[in-house]
Design a protein around this motif. Structure first.
Motif, mmCIF file in Angstrom:
data_model
loop_
_atom_site.group_PDB
_atom_site.id
_atom_site.type_symbol
_atom_site.label_atom_id
_atom_site.label_comp_id
_atom_site.label_asym_id
_atom_site.label_seq_id
_atom_site.Cartn_x
_atom_site.Cartn_y
_atom_site.Cartn_z
ATOM 1 N N LEU A 224 0.687 -1.193 -0.116
ATOM 2 C CA LEU A 224 0.001 -0.153 0.038
ATOM 3 C C LEU A 224 0.923 1.294 0.082
ATOM 4 C CD1 LEU A 224 -2.832 -0.818 2.620
ATOM 5 C CD2 LEU A 224 -3.155 -0.509 0.138
ATOM 6 N N CYS A 225 1.954 1.328 0.773
ATOM 7 C CA CYS A 225 2.579 2.367 0.802
ATOM 8 C C CYS A 225 3.959 2.691 -0.309
ATOM 9 C CB CYS A 225 3.375 2.501 2.303
ATOM 10 S SG CYS A 225 2.170 2.473 3.588
ATOM 11 N N SER A 226 4.122 1.778 -1.201
ATOM 12 C CA SER A 226 4.872 1.824 -2.165
ATOM 13 C C SER A 226 4.566 3.094 -2.951
ATOM 14 C CB SER A 226 4.860 0.575 -3.292
ATOM 15 O OG SER A 226 5.581 0.814 -4.531
ATOM 16 N N VAL A 227 5.443 4.030 -3.332
ATOM 17 C CA VAL A 227 5.379 5.098 -4.148
ATOM 18 C C VAL A 227 4.490 4.706 -5.495
ATOM 19 C CG1 VAL A 227 6.696 7.124 -4.995
ATOM 20 C CG2 VAL A 227 7.342 6.264 -2.888
ATOM 21 N N GLN A 228 5.229 3.908 -6.026
ATOM 22 C CA GLN A 228 4.424 3.264 -7.573
ATOM 23 C C GLN A 228 2.933 3.234 -7.189
ATOM 24 O OE1 GLN A 228 5.514 2.455 -10.727
ATOM 25 N NE2 GLN A 228 7.235 0.966 -10.518
ATOM 26 N N MET B 98 6.182 -2.024 -12.388
ATOM 27 C CA MET B 98 5.377 -1.968 -11.081
ATOM 28 C C MET B 98 4.913 -3.400 -10.655
ATOM 29 S SD MET B 98 1.503 -0.243 -10.395
ATOM 30 C CE MET B 98 1.928 1.324 -10.890
ATOM 31 N N PRO B 99 4.530 -4.594 -11.509
ATOM 32 C CA PRO B 99 4.410 -5.910 -10.990
ATOM 33 C C PRO B 99 5.512 -6.326 -9.693
ATOM 34 C CG PRO B 99 3.934 -5.936 -13.135
ATOM 35 C CD PRO B 99 4.422 -4.427 -12.843
ATOM 36 N N ALA B 100 6.795 -5.782 -10.009
ATOM 37 C CA ALA B 100 7.714 -6.074 -9.057
ATOM 38 C C ALA B 100 7.478 -5.511 -7.384
ATOM 39 C CB ALA B 100 9.136 -5.390 -9.393
ATOM 40 N N THR B 101 6.594 -4.636 -7.377
ATOM 41 C CA THR B 101 6.143 -4.213 -6.239
ATOM 42 C C THR B 101 5.635 -5.228 -5.121
ATOM 43 O OG1 THR B 101 5.447 -2.055 -6.920
ATOM 44 C CG2 THR B 101 4.795 -2.496 -4.900
ATOM 45 N N TRP B 102 4.882 -6.337 -5.874
ATOM 46 C CA TRP B 102 4.497 -7.132 -4.825
ATOM 47 C C TRP B 102 5.385 -8.064 -4.348
ATOM 48 C CZ3 TRP B 102 3.548 -12.470 -4.304
ATOM 49 C CH2 TRP B 102 2.576 -12.664 -3.336
ATOM 50 N N PRO B 103 6.034 -8.712 -4.881
ATOM 51 C CA PRO B 103 7.091 -9.456 -4.480
ATOM 52 C C PRO B 103 8.068 -9.039 -3.388
ATOM 53 C CG PRO B 103 7.726 -9.404 -6.735
ATOM 54 C CD PRO B 103 6.425 -8.832 -6.578
ATOM 55 N N LEU B 104 8.579 -7.499 -3.862
ATOM 56 C CA LEU B 104 9.300 -7.017 -2.899
ATOM 57 C C LEU B 104 8.502 -6.691 -1.576
ATOM 58 C CD1 LEU B 104 10.972 -4.468 -5.414
ATOM 59 C CD2 LEU B 104 12.067 -6.319 -4.105
ATOM 60 N N ALA B 105 7.491 -6.282 -1.725
ATOM 61 C CA ALA B 105 6.555 -6.290 -0.561
ATOM 62 C C ALA B 105 6.519 -7.544 0.599
ATOM 63 C CB ALA B 105 5.152 -5.787 -0.814
ATOM 64 N N VAL B 106 6.268 -8.858 -0.336
ATOM 65 C CA VAL B 106 6.526 -9.687 0.799
ATOM 66 C C VAL B 106 7.708 -9.927 1.178
ATOM 67 C CG1 VAL B 106 5.890 -12.422 0.596
ATOM 68 C CG2 VAL B 106 4.522 -10.957 -0.658
ATOM 69 N N MET B 107 8.892 -9.699 0.561
ATOM 70 C CA MET B 107 10.037 -9.843 1.057
ATOM 71 C C MET B 107 10.368 -8.978 2.233
ATOM 72 S SD MET B 107 12.381 -10.362 -2.483
ATOM 73 C CE MET B 107 13.877 -10.014 -1.786
ATOM 74 N N ALA B 108 9.921 -7.655 2.058
ATOM 75 C CA ALA B 108 9.965 -6.727 3.438
ATOM 76 C C ALA B 108 9.351 -7.498 4.393
ATOM 77 C CB ALA B 108 9.574 -5.489 2.894
ATOM 78 N N GLY B 109 8.081 -8.049 4.275
ATOM 79 C CA GLY B 109 7.328 -8.520 5.521
ATOM 80 C C GLY B 109 8.231 -9.661 5.891
ATOM 81 N N LEU B 110 8.664 -10.590 5.174
ATOM 82 C CA LEU B 110 9.489 -11.605 5.870
ATOM 83 C C LEU B 110 10.615 -11.112 6.517
ATOM 84 C CD1 LEU B 110 9.590 -13.964 2.686
ATOM 85 C CD2 LEU B 110 7.955 -14.104 4.483
ATOM 86 N N TRP B 111 11.416 -10.049 6.136
ATOM 87 C CA TRP B 111 12.564 -9.673 6.983
ATOM 88 C C TRP B 111 12.317 -8.919 8.045
ATOM 89 C CZ3 TRP B 111 14.233 -4.939 8.798
ATOM 90 C CH2 TRP B 111 15.754 -4.933 9.206
ATOM 91 N N VAL B 112 10.949 -8.206 8.178
ATOM 92 C CA VAL B 112 10.712 -7.351 9.351
ATOM 93 C C VAL B 112 10.231 -8.576 10.416
ATOM 94 C CG1 VAL B 112 8.886 -5.987 10.399
ATOM 95 C CG2 VAL B 112 9.846 -5.576 8.348
ATOM 96 N N SER B 113 9.562 -9.800 9.953
ATOM 97 C CA SER B 113 9.048 -10.743 10.943
ATOM 98 C C SER B 113 10.290 -11.403 11.565
ATOM 99 C CB SER B 113 7.963 -11.613 10.132
ATOM 100 O OG SER B 113 8.823 -12.602 9.211
#
Length: 504
Positions: free
Chosen positions: A149-153, A344-359
């Protein structure tokens, strides 16, 4: 420069521990991650959705929807009566469905599908992270949803009635289903058909290139693991997903030549544009595409380096997400007609990777909390500027709103029916024509003396001299500075011809 870089890497803040209240707050948010992500999406994207007049290519989409709702142009798209083959029809279908449900075709109907797609993309990213995270799964889900949701794209494009966010969400949801099957080590026929359906909708939104973002890991990961049957199954699903789009292309091929399809596939320069070989190495959009993945991109990059911390049997997750983000994300910005938004479709897998690292790090690293806070802050600031300061409030937008409302009033006073338009395509403002709220068709300069059912026509400013010189039409009203309304001169001779793009 190297000393500055070393100092940056050595900053103790990277390894600082979070305060207990920060841990407790994030833990509380994560318990209701679904509601939190949904609420954030509603607050960021829904306010004043219809305040700004149509812009960019929204008018083109709206005119296609008008042809659908007032005719049969659902498969063979039309734009002011002319065939439209630049993009498949899935996005106009969604807009037409929203307009039919709401009973009106307006700014909200044009933009609502993209906003709903942004919410769907965020929720699917959260659901994927929930399945894939090695621990603290709800924190992963919360972060992945917010990262999308917060991706600038996404922030810059979701409130525009275009194809980009919709195709990004569809490709992300298809990849989420595949990741779910891989994590559970069980693929059913229903799961494969669901993946095929989502990829088919993506292909019918913007062609095959966005599909490649999600298809690449589905095919490559099994090949690397020496599981050819799984790779063949993925290839079969991808081929199946393209059949509706191929049927659409085949049925529309009389209206477009090979040069058109090469251009639309991003395999060559734009028709009539610069096709020099040096365009192939055009990198100016790549840095901007990387910048647009902020503010959660550092967390996604950190996950790449944290791959070795995962058990051997779970490292494929990072590999799959990288394959979905990086190769096509780079190629779509440097192809002969690459653009930032194509990545823009790269936004989705990058978001999931960010979630995994934060967890994996939120209990011991303050930086994990900083990334989430920075993401929410950037999103709020960007949307405040867009919605509160700009949408419908600048001088140009206020003038445009006055112009389109005046045009709408003029059209309401005229007899019902299709309206001819004489306006050079290079100067045409499709966004204004939508507010006529009726089907329109293009009338050529050589057709001014043809028989038309309407006694009026709309002309753009670039064509006023031609209309003023015609004995068949006389100006009855100026339409601000962009055009004028003309009325047929009674009893003038007409040829027994029908305009090429007049409705049947």
């Amino acid at each position: 420069m190297s000393s500055i870089f070393r100092q940056l890497l050595g900053w103790p803040g990277w390894r600082a521990s979070p305060a207990q209240w920060q841990i407790n707050m994030l833990e509380g948010w994560a318990r209701c991650w679904l509601l939190f992500v949904l609420g954030a999406g509603l607050l960021l994207y829904f306010p004043y959705l219809g305040l700004r007049p149509l812009r960019f290519e929204e008018g083109r989409r709206a005119l296609q929807v008008l042809e659908m709702l007032d005719g049969d142009a659902w498969w063979h798209l039309k734009f002011i009566g002319t065939p439209y083959v630049n993009k498949p029809p899935f996005t106009p279908w969604l807009m037409a469905a929203v307009a039919a449900l709401r009973g009106v075709l307006d700014e909200v109907s044009i933009r609502l599908p993209g906003v709903i797609a942004a919410l769907a993309g965020a929720l699917s990213a959260g659901a994927a992270a929930l399945v894939l995270a090695p621990r603290d799964r709800k924190v992963a889900a919360l972060t992945a949803g917010l990262a999308f949701l917060c991706s600038v794209q996404i922030l810059l494009r979701a409130r525009i009635g275009e194809t980009d966010v919709t195709v990004t969400a569809l490709c992300g949801m298809a990849l989420a289903l595949w990741l779910h099957g891989r994590a559970r080590r069980y693929f059913t026929l229903v799961l494969w058909l669901g993946i095929a359906a989502l990829l088919a909708c993506a292909a019918m939104t913007k062609g095959p290139i966005p599909v490649a973002f999600s298809a690449l890991p589905m095919i490559v990961i099994p090949l690397v693991e020496r599981k050819p049957r799984d790779a063949l199954a993925a290839i079969a699903v991808v081929v199946l997903a393209h059949l509706p789009m191929l049927a659409w292309v085949w049925s529309n091929h009389p209206d477009a030549g090979a040069a058109h399809w090469i251009s639309e596939m991003r395999l060559g320069g734009e028709v009539g544009g610069d096709n020099q070989l040096t365009r192939l190495l055009h990198l100016s959009d790549l840095p901007l595409a990387i910048l647009y993945q902020l503010p959660f991109l550092p967390a996604a990059v950190a996950m790449v380096f944290a791959r070795s911390d995962l058990p051997q049997e779970r490292r494929w997750v990072v590999d799959a997400l990288l394959l979905a983000a990086v190769p096509m994300g780079v190629l779509t910005t440097i192809l002969p007609i690459g653009r930032t938004r194509y990545s823009m479709p790269a936004t989705w897998p990058l978001a999931v990777m960010a979630g995994l690292w934060v967890s994996m790090n939120w209990r011991r690293l303050y930086f994990a909390h900083f990334v989430i806070g920075a993401g929410l802050t950037v999103a709020v600031v960007v949307q405040l500027v867009q919605i509160v300061l700009m949408d419908g409030r600048t001088g140009g937008q206020r003038q445009l709103r006055a112009d389109v409302e005046a045009f709408s009033t003029v059209m309401k006073d005229l007899p019902p029916g299709s309206m001819p338009v004489v306006w050079d395509r290079d100067h045409m403002n499709e966004n204004i024509l939508v507010y006529g709220h009726r089907k329109m068709f293009e009338l050529g300069h050589d057709e001014l003396d043809c028989q038309v059912t309407s006694g009026y026509l709309v002309a753009g400013a670039s064509d006023l001299a031609v209309l003023d010189a015609s004995p068949n039409w006389t100006k009855v009203q100026s339409l601000s500075d962009w055009g004028a309304l003309y009325k047929r001169v009674p009893d003038t001779p007409t040829r027994n011809c029908k305009p090429r793009f007049a409705p049947a």
